[in-house]
Design a protein around this motif. Sequence first.
Motif, PDB file in Angstrom:
ATOM      1  N   ASP A 231     -20.300  55.845 -21.980  1.00 48.10           N
ATOM      2  CA  ASP A 231     -20.624  55.229 -23.525  1.00 48.10           C
ATOM      3  C   ASP A 231     -20.212  57.432 -23.403  1.00 48.10           C
TER       4      ASP A 231
ATOM      5  N   TYR B 123     -19.191  46.438 -26.739  1.00 44.97           N
ATOM      6  CA  TYR B 123     -18.635  46.314 -25.021  1.00 44.97           C
ATOM      7  C   TYR B 123     -19.962  46.549 -24.151  1.00 44.97           C
ATOM      8  N   LYS B 124     -20.148  46.413 -23.182  1.00 44.42           N
ATOM      9  CA  LYS B 124     -20.780  47.395 -22.231  1.00 44.42           C
ATOM     10  C   LYS B 124     -20.245  48.208 -21.820  1.00 44.42           C
ATOM     11  N   VAL B 125     -20.851  49.274 -21.216  1.00 56.39           N
ATOM     12  CA  VAL B 125     -20.227  50.532 -21.385  1.00 56.39           C
ATOM     13  C   VAL B 125     -20.655  51.468 -19.840  1.00 56.39           C
ATOM     14  N   VAL B 126     -20.410  52.361 -19.055  1.00 56.94           N
ATOM     15  CA  VAL B 126     -20.868  52.395 -18.234  1.00 56.94           C
ATOM     16  C   VAL B 126     -21.455  54.307 -18.600  1.00 56.94           C
ATOM     17  N   GLN B 127     -22.178  55.050 -17.337  1.00 59.94           N
ATOM     18  CA  GLN B 127     -22.871  56.037 -17.423  1.00 59.94           C
ATOM     19  C   GLN B 127     -22.017  57.111 -17.223  1.00 59.94           C
TER      20      GLN B 127
ATOM     21  N   GLY C  26     -22.715  52.427 -13.165  1.00 61.65           N
ATOM     22  CA  GLY C  26     -23.058  51.296 -13.963  1.00 61.65           C
ATOM     23  C   GLY C  26     -22.166  49.581 -13.478  1.00 61.65           C
TER      24      GLY C  26
ATOM     25  N   THR D 166     -17.649  40.991 -10.726  1.00 61.76           N
ATOM     26  CA  THR D 166     -19.063  42.036 -11.556  1.00 61.76           C
ATOM     27  C   THR D 166     -18.326  43.600 -10.782  1.00 61.76           C
TER      28      THR D 166
ATOM     29  N   VAL E  44     -13.919  45.362 -19.329  1.00 66.90           N
ATOM     30  CA  VAL E  44     -14.179  44.658 -20.620  1.00 66.90           C
ATOM     31  C   VAL E  44     -14.603  42.847 -20.170  1.00 66.90           C
TER      32      VAL E  44
ATOM     33  N   LEU F  56     -20.619  46.353 -14.805  1.00 64.41           N
ATOM     34  CA  LEU F  56     -19.737  45.703 -15.588  1.00 64.41           C
ATOM     35  C   LEU F  56     -19.198  44.042 -15.565  1.00 64.41           C
ATOM     36  N   THR F  57     -19.861  42.388 -15.541  1.00 64.99           N
ATOM     37  CA  THR F  57     -19.853  41.623 -15.467  1.00 64.99           C
ATOM     38  C   THR F  57     -19.115  40.903 -16.390  1.00 64.99           C
TER      39      THR F  57
END
Length: 361
Positions: free
Chosen positions: A167, A136-140, A148, A195, A126, A150-151
């Motif tokens: 996700d 927060y960003k999630v991956v598939q 996916g 990343t 995260v 994430l940075t």
Amino acid sequence: MSAQPDLLYAEEEEALRAAVRDLLADHCDAPGVIARTESDAPHNLALWKALTDGMGLAGLLVPEALDGQGATHREAAVVLEELGRAVAPVPYLTSAVVATEALLACGTDDLLTELASGTSIGALAVALNVAPGAAYKVVQHENGLLHGELTGIADAAVADVLLVPADDGGLYAVDATAATVTPQTSLDLTRPLATVTLDGAPGRLLGDAEPAVRRALRAGAGLLASEQLGLADWTMTETVRYLKDRKQFNRPVGGFQALKHRLAQLWLEVAGLRAAARNAADALSTGSQDVDVAVTVAQACAAPVAVHAAEEALQLHGGIGMTWEHPVHLYLKRAKADSIAYGTAGAHREALAGLVDLQAP
């Protein structure tokens, strides 16, 4: 009504501080840290091994039954104070606190044992700037594999296991060798960002991501304040020492009243930060019902004080403070990077307003 917090350091905590400070004096001198930032390997893994193998500090928050120390956030806070004083390039906050808290929320015993022993380094995938409770960003997650990018993942470059939210609402453990980790340009050279790219990486489901991430980021934010305290205390102490030694017009620069006033104001700010950081560590350790308030107060206070202390150090060291050889620039960069880590001071003030039902007009 919650119990009164204990802001004082126990005798055992002071003994731990002395031991960590001695270790850092031997393994983490400023020229060495600067040299590492100029290399392709900024992390000091020899120091990490000494902290984990030699002292068992990676397992402070892990129960003894899982080969941890069974200690509390108070002891972890003392360690982070000392690491902050040395701007130590080790993944302590990210692995021994944040990743460990996520695993504790999921009850993942085998990974906890590995992190506690220091044989594995964990990183929660995260972004470092995400505040507790924020999106927060999630991956598939598709057909059992993760896809996916994430940075802004702190210390991912040295992680052995990545804890990745997907996700489908799950938190997955991914072997770092199954991911592509690309270094990002970071202001703070002692806590590198990267990343993380997953292209069909297998993952092991650990549990629900949201409560685990929230718990991990809350502990990270609360104990980050202790790192910021250590940083602020070192920069203030070193500045006072320098101004006592440096002479101008045949008298110590520290004797000038204008500088005395600036340092007195800084001392008051650092004292306030110490109280806020200790309160957050104590609340996390006791599971106080006021823990969210304690963490947000600590973070609302910590960033401005740490940045101010580092800025004053840079200015009051004069020309030498502007040089690459003097370590003060490491502290300013860490302070600035920490000021957006786990949420900005403004984000925490806004969260605090909601927690105490004191909304803006």
